[in-house]
Design an enzyme around this catalytic site. Sequence first.
Site, short mmCIF file in Angstrom:
data_model
loop_
_atom_site.label_atom_id
_atom_site.label_comp_id
_atom_site.label_asym_id
_atom_site.label_seq_id
_atom_site.Cartn_x
_atom_site.Cartn_y
_atom_site.Cartn_z
N HIS A 106 0.81 -1.22 0.00
CA HIS A 106 0.00 0.00 0.00
C HIS A 106 0.85 1.27 0.00
O HIS A 106 0.32 2.36 -0.22
CB HIS A 106 -0.99 -0.01 1.17
CG HIS A 106 -0.41 0.29 2.51
ND1 HIS A 106 -0.08 -0.69 3.42
CD2 HIS A 106 -0.10 1.46 3.12
CE1 HIS A 106 0.38 -0.13 4.52
NE2 HIS A 106 0.38 1.18 4.36
N ASP A 136 0.20 -7.60 1.69
CA ASP A 136 0.56 -6.18 1.69
C ASP A 136 2.07 -5.98 1.69
O ASP A 136 2.61 -5.16 2.43
CB ASP A 136 -0.07 -5.46 2.89
CG ASP A 136 -0.02 -3.94 2.75
OD1 ASP A 136 0.20 -3.46 1.62
OD2 ASP A 136 -0.19 -3.24 3.76
N SER A 210 4.85 2.73 7.54
CA SER A 210 4.52 1.57 6.73
C SER A 210 5.73 1.04 5.97
O SER A 210 6.42 1.79 5.29
CB SER A 210 3.44 1.92 5.71
OG SER A 210 2.17 1.60 6.18
#
Length: 359
Positions: A106, A136, A210
């Site tokens: 993402h 992910d 992230s």
Amino acid sequence: MPAPRRSVLLGLAGLSMLPACAGPAQAQWPSGRGTVPDFADLAERVLPAVVNIAVLSEQTTTQIPPELRGTPFERYFRERRGRQQVQGAGSGFIVDPAGLVVTNNHVVGNAARVVVALQDGTELPARVVGTDELTDLALLRVEARAGLASVPWGASGAVRVGQWVLAAGNPFGLGGTVTSGIVSARGREIGAGPFDDFIQTDAAINPGNSGGPLFNAAGEVIGINTAIYSPSGASAGIGFATPSDLARGVIDQLRRDGRVERGWLGVAVQDIGEEAVLGGRNRGVQIQSIERNSPAARAGLRPGDIVTALNGERIETARALIRSVAGTPPGQTVRMTLTRDGRSRELAVQVGRRPGTAG
């Protein structure tokens, strides 16, 4: 009334603040009452391999101001203002001195351009080698004139609740940031997908973290920071990292093939409830339905069958069965132990390829 809690993916988008070693470290942390670990040496060793990731995506703008429609400026607007660059940021880490960088899917999304920034400020254009939406994860490659600092994988299966960990990354676009905490829990399911198996930590993790690494005391990556659970969108002391034991196999496939292929049976399954077990039924996973012309149908599986083992290993939850099958290479035959009409039997099932993963 307090705002509802929510799970938040950690990519950082639209913030104006955007400009987050070779070998395992042997960290010796003090033990005993009243002592606090010193993370300085560990941070110094691992930070050179932690990178900031900037992404540029093209977004088409279709709306034209009403006052410009039908005027000579309409064409100018379409050509010069019709496409906007959307900027975002995340984190990553180098796992190979040749320039392989791990991050979250993402973070990169459908980026038109990805730039990786090293700790010394060097910016390198990156190519997306491959991505995997279900876990992910994404793998990037950068070209550098010399070998880059890298960090090794660790074994997340050896991680214990209460163990100290260090998170590193690019929170809120600040770059080069480390935070410490402990492993709060293992095996967390947060509704992100069929492979939920997160490490929970109270190390401060925020938007922009992230794809950043979660280190153990030896400087090994035991998780990839992915999401937080928070009422505000910022750290509330509940962060989630994809365990390295899951991530490493995915990254190896992306490196080798540029994609991930997963095994598939074509069944809908559910756990056997505790009441059913107490009523005399075997603990396992019940097959609810079977897709036509699927591997399960060809092998002779039936709705109502209770799967109790795969290749001799006990299966007690639907999630465990899904993961085991998904980790089996398509085309390989597995031995499935099941209960049908109160009797135990075994079937050989040739695993198929999960739809949507063919290259």
